[in-house]
Design a protein around this motif. Sequence first.
Motif: not given
Length: 493
Positions: A31-36, A127-137, A157-168
């Motif tokens: 759901e988060m990746l879809d929003a991004i 800290r894991f040896r496998q993790f997800y990334q989400c890039d735009a270039d 993106v941050l606001e779309a996934v639920g991080i309020d303005r002022g919290d980032y």
Amino acid sequence: MAKPKKTPRPKAAAPKGFRDYFGDDVTRRKEMLDAIARVYHLYGFDALETSAVETVEALGKFLPDVDRPNEGVFAWQEEGADWLALRYDLTAPLARVAAQYRDDLPSPYRRFSMGPVWRNEKPGPGRFRQFYQCDADTVGAPSVAADAEICAMLADVLEAVGIDRGDYIIRVNNRKVLNGVMEVAGLSGDDKAAERGIVLRAIDKLDRLGVEGVRALLGEGRKDESGDFTKGAGLNEAQAETVMGFLSAQRGEAQETLARLRDLTASSPTGQTGVDELETISNLLAAQGYGPDRIMIDPSVVRGLGYYTGPVYEAELTFPTLDEKGNPRQFGSVAGGGRYDDLVKRFTGQEVPATGVSIGVDRLLAALNEKGGPRPTGRGPVIVTVMDRDRMTDYQSMVADLRRAGIRAEAYLGNPKNFGNQLKYADKRNAPFAIIQGAEELARGVVQIKDLELGKRLSESVSHDEWKEQPAQFECTMTEMIPELLRRLSRDG
């Protein structure tokens, strides 16, 4: 005669540094990746999927903080062929794609990618040896307008996934400014590469070590609380003061910060170019309504990767949270990136401008969980219980009707002998409803529907008498079953 040795059973455990993701975690991440992805798509970026495996030659020497290409990656050699490795990020594969398909791709090429990456590093807490990334270039755009756009998109993106303005806050710097400071401090040239590396790593640790810790690393070195000593860059007092002046250059307004950086890099053309680029980015963002409450110029942002050549940026979450001991802390960085004009050049021999951002998916998801924002319910399927194993055809037909109506459903496929186990299964599956039809219900053309979600809520909040007035199990006809389930599922969101 000796007994044959038993083959030991394999240990049922994930390899160290790896983990398993179950239904709820996978649902929240999707759901988060879809929003991004919706934001990236809105900005005109196209999706790209590359192979998880690249040649070590294609990955190159751009792995963070290592000198050898195959250090820090999971690599192996094909018999009589190339060394291969699991990708350690999504940027190196993009550089290869941009070079390989340069005659077919539009220029600039704007893409986003999402997927797992692998690092052969020592695992630790979180800290894991496998993790997800989400890039735009954006590849092929020399203007810093591309960098400004990435920063604006990251805020959205941050606001779309639920991080309020002022919290980032998104902090922006320019490696050219830092290179200019290095020139002024007498740290330019190949013979000073080691000292520059130490200085960059020291600056990058400002938020963790503080001003005095960084100052110590610029000099002879620093001893930490455990007694371990880290060798410093060996700068003299004047050199160290130049670097520290750069770190303290931030002012209340962007123009004041830029003016201070101009003073510090006055004798460096490279540094002055960097300040000009920062000013352009600041003006472009301000014109679009992205003020310093969301994106700000911050000289302390370095970014550790060696391939950054211009603007760099980092997204930090600023809302308070608690550590495992209950002490207040800030969550910190969840995304970062910058301009890397030399990466594609490795393949083509020609400079190809590029800039982009990478979001740490697992870290951002953990932050959203801690923030307590909207989360998916993790609702399981409706469970059709089996009261008579000889009627499995009827139960599967009931399930098919539910699915055709868009209701997630399944028939119980375990041993139906113990009805209590069927309800326990429904509970473990987080099922909203259980459908019950024995011989008596069949004869009357009805089903019993057990509202498991309502039952949970009532058991937690009402008395026994109130419970009897709001039964969590009800009866309805077969023709009423689907409309009633749809109504109740809609009621519960």
